[in-house]
Design a protein around this motif. Structure first.
Motif, PDB file in Angstrom:
ATOM      1  N   PRO A 236       0.814  -1.228   0.000  1.00 27.48           N
ATOM      2  CA  PRO A 236       0.000   0.000   0.000  1.00 27.48           C
ATOM      3  C   PRO A 236       0.848   1.280   0.000  1.00 27.48           C
ATOM      4  O   PRO A 236       0.457   2.261  -0.621  1.00 27.48           O
ATOM      5  CB  PRO A 236      -0.855  -0.108   1.265  1.00 27.48           C
ATOM      6  N   THR A 248      -5.916   6.099  -3.954  1.00 23.71           N
ATOM      7  CA  THR A 248      -7.350   5.842  -3.808  1.00 23.71           C
ATOM      8  C   THR A 248      -7.862   5.052  -4.997  1.00 23.71           C
ATOM      9  O   THR A 248      -8.597   4.072  -4.847  1.00 23.71           O
ATOM     10  CB  THR A 248      -8.120   7.172  -3.698  1.00 23.71           C
ATOM     11  N   GLY A 251      -7.230   1.460  -4.829  1.00 22.30           N
ATOM     12  CA  GLY A 251      -7.894   0.692  -3.783  1.00 22.30           C
ATOM     13  C   GLY A 251      -7.210   0.771  -2.430  1.00 22.30           C
ATOM     14  O   GLY A 251      -7.405  -0.098  -1.583  1.00 22.30           O
ATOM     15  N   VAL A 252      -6.419   1.817  -2.226  1.00 25.36           N
ATOM     16  CA  VAL A 252      -5.816   2.044  -0.906  1.00 25.36           C
ATOM     17  C   VAL A 252      -6.560   3.210  -0.274  1.00 25.36           C
ATOM     18  O   VAL A 252      -6.771   4.223  -0.930  1.00 25.36           O
ATOM     19  CB  VAL A 252      -4.323   2.411  -1.030  1.00 25.36           C
ATOM     20  N   ASP A 253      -6.978   3.075   0.978  1.00 27.58           N
ATOM     21  CA  ASP A 253      -7.572   4.211   1.668  1.00 27.58           C
ATOM     22  C   ASP A 253      -6.449   4.924   2.412  1.00 27.58           C
ATOM     23  O   ASP A 253      -5.956   4.414   3.413  1.00 27.58           O
ATOM     24  CB  ASP A 253      -8.660   3.754   2.641  1.00 27.58           C
TER      25      ASP A 253
END
Lengths: 355, 265
Positions: A236, A248, A251-253
């Protein structure tokens, strides 16, 4: 895309033209694996050296006896002092190297180090506060206070930076502000109370001399657990390196990642600082040296920073034991003296990679 | 008409307490190349950010495949929806292949590391964007146009049927703008649903199959370029007096700004 377009965009000098379907080249992988193995070998050698060499000179036979024979004269020095000191040096060095690499990756700021999260000042502030109100206390209590102080400071920095809406720049600013305020507070208390100043002396320079009275098992377990979390963040963090928006999209917050990263850094650097006092250069310099060799892939930067940090701190500690025999120079001073000029050299060579 | 894969429903979107759009309704049609356009500060980038789940509506919702996008795991969304933001950051010293490979993130896991499948997809993405020959080069050595193709390859490696592009042609010269748009058109022909924010009206009219024109946070007109690019709409959206003629190359609408009567001859 038409051929006219691609001709226009043709690279000026291609050393190895590749067919479109050929496998993606990963030439650096073999070099990185070999490098890591070599580094581990160096680390093992340094650990042996750290057990064998000290301010009191002894030959290898005496060192061996000191490790194996509890009745030997060397036993109290080798097994009870040098061995825990070596273990602490390895653990704290690995923790600081990894925490520095995580901090720089998370803030995308090559000059960030765990201290920027307020860890050092928080620890110092907690220790002076406790000693001002309680008076003198033992080493284990000092560690507990320092660790709590480090944790409170990094949570404060995170909250001041805007919690979930924290950006790298705001984190760095909030960290600088909390650090400045913390130093002012620590100085003020020390000026008011001479006893506190005394208690705090070992805090101003990092040192491994208290290893034999440190609660080693909890220290190693805490650092080990946080290291597992930290290294697991490599992928990440690779996404975050492309910017918050791209991360984002992948798919990483970024908000969740920052909380996990700050937690890992706090435990790593907080534990190391609590036991050894502030040792700043490891977390700042080690990731730079590592990136110059590994490139920007966090899957390599993080483990490399751990091993290099451990090797750097143990080497600095051994050096500090022999340069001023029979006296010792604290590892924090050796790190600053050795690390400072090296860092300047790196900057002047423009080898320092932006993130 | 059935709802598209991405739907904005009665959404209030903005930054902090400042709402840019209120009660916004937008339906992104499947299989189309949708271009969002409008004057500066009309809310087009804000809309794209809401579609990409970078902004959460303070009221209403954004639906991906009929479900609230914010209620779905972000990695699952990343396997449906790719995003090329306006100014992505390339880490110093990263190679083209390594950057494109980072697009595989949503397909990997702690236990599922780099696979032959990842390898194949990355090679395909680089071939599709014509950058295979640059694979081992540093991204910082490339020209602006090459670099933008590398970023598009990274998003392609994500293998999503939906692609969002925030001003993909900004900062490029005209040749590279056309190159990037040709690439987008090719990706659209191959079956992907594209949504892009563009500044250039004529490029939008030529490449889009569906246009969304915005002003003041509201959708003013929506539809096929041939239907909605009229002198009236352009005036309504951009305050620009103009004539519309057929593009001699493609037959799509071409906007010709009117010369001011008082302008020096």
């Amino acid at each position: 895309m038409s051929t006219a377009h691609s001709a226009r965009e043709q690279a000026p000098a291609l050393d190895s033209p590749r067919a479109a379907t050929e496998a993606v080249p990963r030439p650096r992988t073999a070099r990185r694996v070999l490098g890591l193995l070599a580094l581990l070998a160096v680390l093992a050698a340094l650990a042996v050296l750290s057990v064998a060499v000290g301010s009191r000179a002894m030959d290898l036979g005496q060192v061996w006896a000191g490790l194996t024979d509890a009745d030997s004269k060397a036993y109290p020095v080798v097994t009870e002092l040098r061995l825990p000191r070596t273990v602490l040096g390895l653990a704290a060095g690995a923790a600081l190297g990894l925490a520095g690499a995580l901090m720089q990756a998370m803030t995308r700021n090559p000059l960030a180090d765990p201290g920027l999260l307020g860890v050092n000042t928080g620890a110092a502030a907690a220790v002076v506060t406790a000693s001002y109100f309680i008076g003198s206390f033992g080493f284990t209590q000092t560690i507990v206070f320092a660790f709590l102080g480090a944790a409170v400071a990094s949570v404060a920095v995170y909250l001041i930076a805007g919690a979930a809406s924290a950006t790298p720049a705001r984190l760095a600013l909030a960290g600088a502000a909390v650090t400045a305020a913390g130093y002012a507070y620590v100085s003020a208390i020390q000026l008011m109370d001479a006893a506190t100043l005394d208690q705090m002396r070992f805090w101003s320079v990092g040192s491994l001399v208290n290893a034999h009275v440190a609660p080693m098992l909890p220290v190693v377990l805490l650092i080990g657990a946080a290291a597992v979390v930290g290294v697991a963040l490599a992928r990440p963090l690779n996404a975050l390196a492309l910017g918050d928006a791209t991360a984002t999209g992948l798919g990483v917050d970024p908000r969740v990642l920052r909380v996990a990263g700050i937690a890992a850094i706090t435990v790593l650097a907080g534990t190391a600082t609590a036991v050894c006092g502030p040792i700043v250069f490891v977390g700042l310099v080690v990731p730079h040296v590592v990136r110059a060799f590994t490139g920007p892939d966090q899957n390599w930067v993080l483990p490399y920073s751990m091993v290099t940090g451990a090797a750097f701190l143990v080497a600095a500690d051994v050096l500090g034991r022999v340069v001023a025999r029979p006296a010792e120079v604290q590892v924090g001073i050796v790190c600053a003296v050795a690390g400072g000029p090296f860092f300047l050299y790196l900057v002047s060579r423009r080898k320092v990679a932006r993130l | 008409m059935t709802a598209g894969p991405l739907v904005v429903q009665d959404a209030t979107i903005g930054y902090g307490r400042v709402a840019i759009s209120a009660g916004l309704n937008v339906d992104i049609p499947e299989g189309e190349f949708t271009v969002i356009l409008g004057p500066n500060a009309c809310g087009k980038s804000t809309l794209l950010k809401a579609l990409a789940r970078m902004l959460k509506p303070s009221a209403g919702q954004v639906l991906l495949d009929g479900k609230d996008i914010h209620s779905q795991p972000t990695r699952a969304v990343a396997r449906r929806l790719g995003l090329l933001p306006q100014s992505p950051i390339a880490p110093d010293g990263i190679t083209v292949a390594d950057l494109v490979a980072r697009g595989r993130y949503p397909h990997q896991g702690i236990l599922k590391q780099w696979s032959a499948e990842d390898e194949r997809v990355v090679a395909e993405a680089m071939a599709a964007t014509d950058i295979s020959e640059l694979a081992s080069r540093g991204v910082d050595e490339l020209s602006g146009g090459q670099r933008q193709r590398v970023w598009i390859a990274m998003v392609l490696a994500q293998q999503t049927p939906l692609l969002l592009l925030d001003e993909p042609t900004t900062f490029l010269d005209i040749t590279h703008q056309i190159e990037v748009l040709d690439l987008c058109a090719k990706l659209h022909r191959e079956g992907r649903t594209l949504v892009a924010v563009l500044h250039d009206l004529n490029q939008a009219a030529r490449y889009a199959t569906h246009l969304i024109a915005m002003r003041g946070g509201e959708v003013v007109a929506e539809g096929a370029p041939a239907d909605i690019v009229t002198a009236e709409t352009v005036h309504q959206v951009f305050d620009l007096p103009c004539r519309i003629i057929d593009d001699p190359e493609t037959g799509t609408p071409l906007v010709i700004p009117k010369a001011l009567a008082s302008a020096p001859v």
